[in-house]
Write a protein that holds these residues in place. Structure first.
Motif, short mmCIF file in Angstrom:
data_model
loop_
_atom_site.label_atom_id
_atom_site.label_comp_id
_atom_site.label_asym_id
_atom_site.label_seq_id
_atom_site.Cartn_x
_atom_site.Cartn_y
_atom_site.Cartn_z
N PRO A 106 63.60 43.75 46.08
CA PRO A 106 62.19 43.22 46.23
C PRO A 106 61.18 44.09 45.58
O PRO A 106 61.04 45.23 45.85
N VAL A 107 60.20 43.43 44.92
CA VAL A 107 59.03 44.10 44.46
C VAL A 107 57.95 43.37 45.06
O VAL A 107 57.71 41.98 44.61
N PRO A 108 56.97 44.13 45.84
CA PRO A 108 55.79 43.40 46.48
C PRO A 108 54.73 43.07 45.41
O PRO A 108 54.45 43.83 44.41
N ALA A 109 54.20 41.62 45.61
CA ALA A 109 53.28 41.67 44.51
C ALA A 109 51.62 41.71 45.61
O ALA A 109 51.75 41.14 46.99
N ARG A 110 50.94 42.48 45.35
CA ARG A 110 49.48 42.76 46.31
C ARG A 110 48.53 42.43 45.22
O ARG A 110 47.97 43.35 44.57
N LEU A 111 48.07 41.21 45.46
CA LEU A 111 47.16 40.53 44.55
C LEU A 111 45.62 41.08 44.55
O LEU A 111 44.97 41.48 43.81
N GLY A 112 45.34 40.93 46.01
CA GLY A 112 43.85 41.46 46.44
C GLY A 112 42.78 40.33 45.88
O GLY A 112 43.25 39.64 44.69
N ALA A 113 41.64 40.10 46.37
CA ALA A 113 40.66 38.88 46.05
C ALA A 113 40.36 39.03 44.52
O ALA A 113 40.21 38.06 44.00
N SER A 114 39.84 40.38 44.24
CA SER A 114 39.16 40.70 42.89
C SER A 114 39.80 41.42 41.94
O SER A 114 39.10 42.18 41.15
N THR A 115 41.08 41.59 42.16
CA THR A 115 41.99 42.73 41.38
C THR A 115 41.99 42.32 40.06
O THR A 115 42.26 40.96 39.53
N GLY A 116 41.96 43.10 38.96
CA GLY A 116 42.09 42.97 37.67
C GLY A 116 43.36 42.68 37.18
O GLY A 116 44.34 43.66 37.67
N PHE A 117 43.89 42.34 36.06
CA PHE A 117 45.06 42.24 35.66
C PHE A 117 45.65 43.45 35.32
O PHE A 117 47.04 43.76 35.60
#
Length: 288
Positions: A106-117
């Protein structure tokens, strides 16, 4: 030590990823599936490679980040897991052995509210490197140690998969015959959703493998088109916040608007609204 590192990295992201797709979740997986393959234009691949180089990552990490954006927007989740394959040949003694050593981790996705690409691609790159560094831990051992919520209707830890493959060899040369590689539909799905990108001399393509118990062909086509649009969007922009990345191009917006309007019905233009209400009241006098 590897297990504890995994436990720290995956904390809060191992809940099942549920996508609001066209069909309901089944009680038990049947593994029935289908594959949708779409070509990638060479100019887009070149633009993504240039972007990855400028960001200090890889084109695989950039494409994984785009996939995470797609899943995040569809699911409404900011923390979830995506399975990625690793070679399983970290030991030099195993590199020349014949056999299947691939491990999926598994690779975790940690997107966050205002994260840039750009930051998402950097995190995806770090997650892939971490998985490679710990690839000697079998997935079964990881599941046993972490004890995620399990069930017959889904895979443990992650329900979606991502892979980029490079350098597929040229077709074999056979006297008197023309040969070419082709993609075969395996007729089954090992997960709810799997996305594979092939980058080779014969042309680049995206293959979406989906469980037909959960996803119908129209939804799969929409997912595939939206993924391609995300790739085009991020290739043309420096660092858009992931929540502002557009999932639809102009044609997609027209399709969505047309679907939202529903079926057209003829309207009796020669009658007044009062007459229509009176007619319905006479048909259903007991209606609230």
């Amino acid at each position: 030590a590897c297990i504890e590192a995994w436990r720290t990295d995956l904390e809060g992201a191992s809940d099942p990823l549920l996508l609001p797709l066209a069909r309901r979740k089944v009680a038990q997986e049947s593994h029935a599936g289908a594959v949708l393959t779409t070509p990638l234009e060479p100019s887009l691949v070149a633009a993504l490679e240039a972007r990855a180089c400028a960001d200090g990552t890889t084109v695989g990490a950039t494409m994984l980040a785009a996939y995470q954006v797609l899943l995040g927007r569809w699911s409404g989740r900011e923390d979830f897991l995506v399975g990625v394959p690793v070679a399983g040949r970290g030991d030099p003694a195993a590199r020349d052995l014949i056999g299947y050593f691939v491990n999926t981790l598994p690779v975790p996705a940690r997107l966050g509210a205002s994260t840039g690409f750009r930051e998402l691609a950097t995190r995806a790159h770090a997650g892939i490197r971490a998985a490679k560094d710990r690839q000697d831990v079998p997935l079964s051992a990881l599941v046993e140690a972490l004890e995620p919520d399990r069930g017959l209707s889904r895979s443990a830890l992650f329900q979606t998969f991502f892979q980029v493959r490079r350098g597929v060899e040229d077709p074999p040369a056979l006297t008197g015959l023309e040969t070419e590689w082709t993609c075969l539909d395996p007729g089954g799905a090992i997960m709810d959703l799997a996305l594979q990108v092939d980058l080779d001399r014969g042309g680049a393509r995206v293959s979406l493998d989906y469980a037909t118990d959960l996803i119908d062909a129209d939804a799969a086509e929409e997912l595939s088109w939206q993924y391609l649009h995300i790739l085009r969007y991020v290739a043309a922009r420096r660092d858009p916040p992931w929540r502002r990345i557009q999932l639809l191009d102009e044609a997609g917006r027209r399709r969505a608007l047309a679907a939202g309007r529903g079926r057209r019905s003829p309207y009796p233009r020669d009658r007044t609204l009062g007459e229509l209400v009176s007619e319905q009241a006479a048909i259903r006098p007991d209606a609230p």
